[in-house]
Design a protein around this motif. Structure first.
Motif, PDB file in Angstrom:
ATOM      1  N   TYR A 245      32.784 -90.389  85.067  1.00 40.59           N
ATOM      2  CA  TYR A 245      33.201 -90.323  85.980  1.00 40.59           C
ATOM      3  C   TYR A 245      34.189 -90.781  86.890  1.00 40.59           C
ATOM      4  O   TYR A 245      34.884 -89.927  87.542  1.00 40.59           O
TER       5      TYR A 245
ATOM      6  N   GLY B 166      36.516 -88.108  87.710  1.00 34.60           N
ATOM      7  CA  GLY B 166      35.705 -87.305  88.517  1.00 34.60           C
ATOM      8  C   GLY B 166      36.578 -86.119  89.597  1.00 34.60           C
ATOM      9  O   GLY B 166      36.212 -85.935  90.729  1.00 34.60           O
ATOM     10  N   GLN B 167      37.477 -86.401  89.642  1.00 34.82           N
ATOM     11  CA  GLN B 167      38.505 -86.344  90.998  1.00 34.82           C
ATOM     12  C   GLN B 167      38.837 -84.442  90.515  1.00 34.82           C
ATOM     13  O   GLN B 167      39.511 -84.280  90.955  1.00 34.82           O
TER      14      GLN B 167
ATOM     15  N   GLU C 118      34.208 -81.194  95.182  1.00 36.72           N
ATOM     16  CA  GLU C 118      33.613 -82.203  96.016  1.00 36.72           C
ATOM     17  C   GLU C 118      32.508 -81.586  96.257  1.00 36.72           C
ATOM     18  O   GLU C 118      31.559 -83.473  95.758  1.00 36.72           O
TER      19      GLU C 118
ATOM     20  N   GLN D 156      30.940 -83.862  93.007  1.00 34.35           N
ATOM     21  CA  GLN D 156      31.558 -84.623  93.379  1.00 34.35           C
ATOM     22  C   GLN D 156      30.807 -86.035  94.112  1.00 34.35           C
ATOM     23  O   GLN D 156      29.787 -87.265  93.631  1.00 34.35           O
ATOM     24  N   GLN D 157      30.231 -85.392  94.878  1.00 32.29           N
ATOM     25  CA  GLN D 157      28.717 -86.079  95.695  1.00 32.29           C
ATOM     26  C   GLN D 157      27.747 -86.124  95.061  1.00 32.29           C
ATOM     27  O   GLN D 157      27.275 -86.943  95.460  1.00 32.29           O
TER      28      GLN D 157
ATOM     29  N   GLU E 123      27.916 -89.000  92.383  1.00 29.73           N
ATOM     30  CA  GLU E 123      28.075 -90.176  93.090  1.00 29.73           C
ATOM     31  C   GLU E 123      25.853 -91.040  93.760  1.00 29.73           C
ATOM     32  O   GLU E 123      26.212 -92.024  93.408  1.00 29.73           O
TER      33      GLU E 123
END
Length: 113
Positions: free
Chosen positions: A7, A11-12, A16, A19-20, A23
């Motif tokens: 990640y 990860g980028q 979105e 990613q959330q 995380e």
């Protein structure tokens, strides 16, 4: 840990939402149920999103190999650092100038980590 390292590198490249989810799950240590509640979706949907994200990260690594190269570089740095320590231990008392130069090299190498 592997998923977190992947990640960090890739990860980028995820959406979105993925990613959330990554995380919250890997960094905040929330359960699937907690994440589901946060987003107002089912636990199964969170699980699918997480697995999809992890699969994408693994595919990026397979194609690009950045994590593998990073780990290989870190291992090389550790080995060089160890050799420098040994040289300082063996020759530092006899040659203060050499010891200072080796310490200087060590600082440069450690700054690469």
């Amino acid at each position: 840990m592997e998923a977190s390292l992947l990640y960090d590198f890739y990860g980028q490249l995820l959406t979105e939402r993925k990613q959330q989810v990554m995380e919250l799950y890997h960094e905040e240590n929330l359960s699937l149920a907690e994440i589901a509640q946060e987003f107002g979706i089912s636990r199964a949907a969170v699980h699918e999103s997480l697995k999809s994200a992890e699969k994408s990260l693994a595919e990026y690594e397979e194609k690009l190999g950045l994590v593998k190269k990073f780990v290989k570089s870190q291992n090389a740095i550790e080995k060089i650092d160890s050799v420098i320590d040994k040289l300082i231990e063996e020759h530092g008392d006899k040659d203060e100038e050499l010891a200072k130069e080796l310490e200087s090299i060590k600082l440069v190498i450690n700054s690469l980590e």
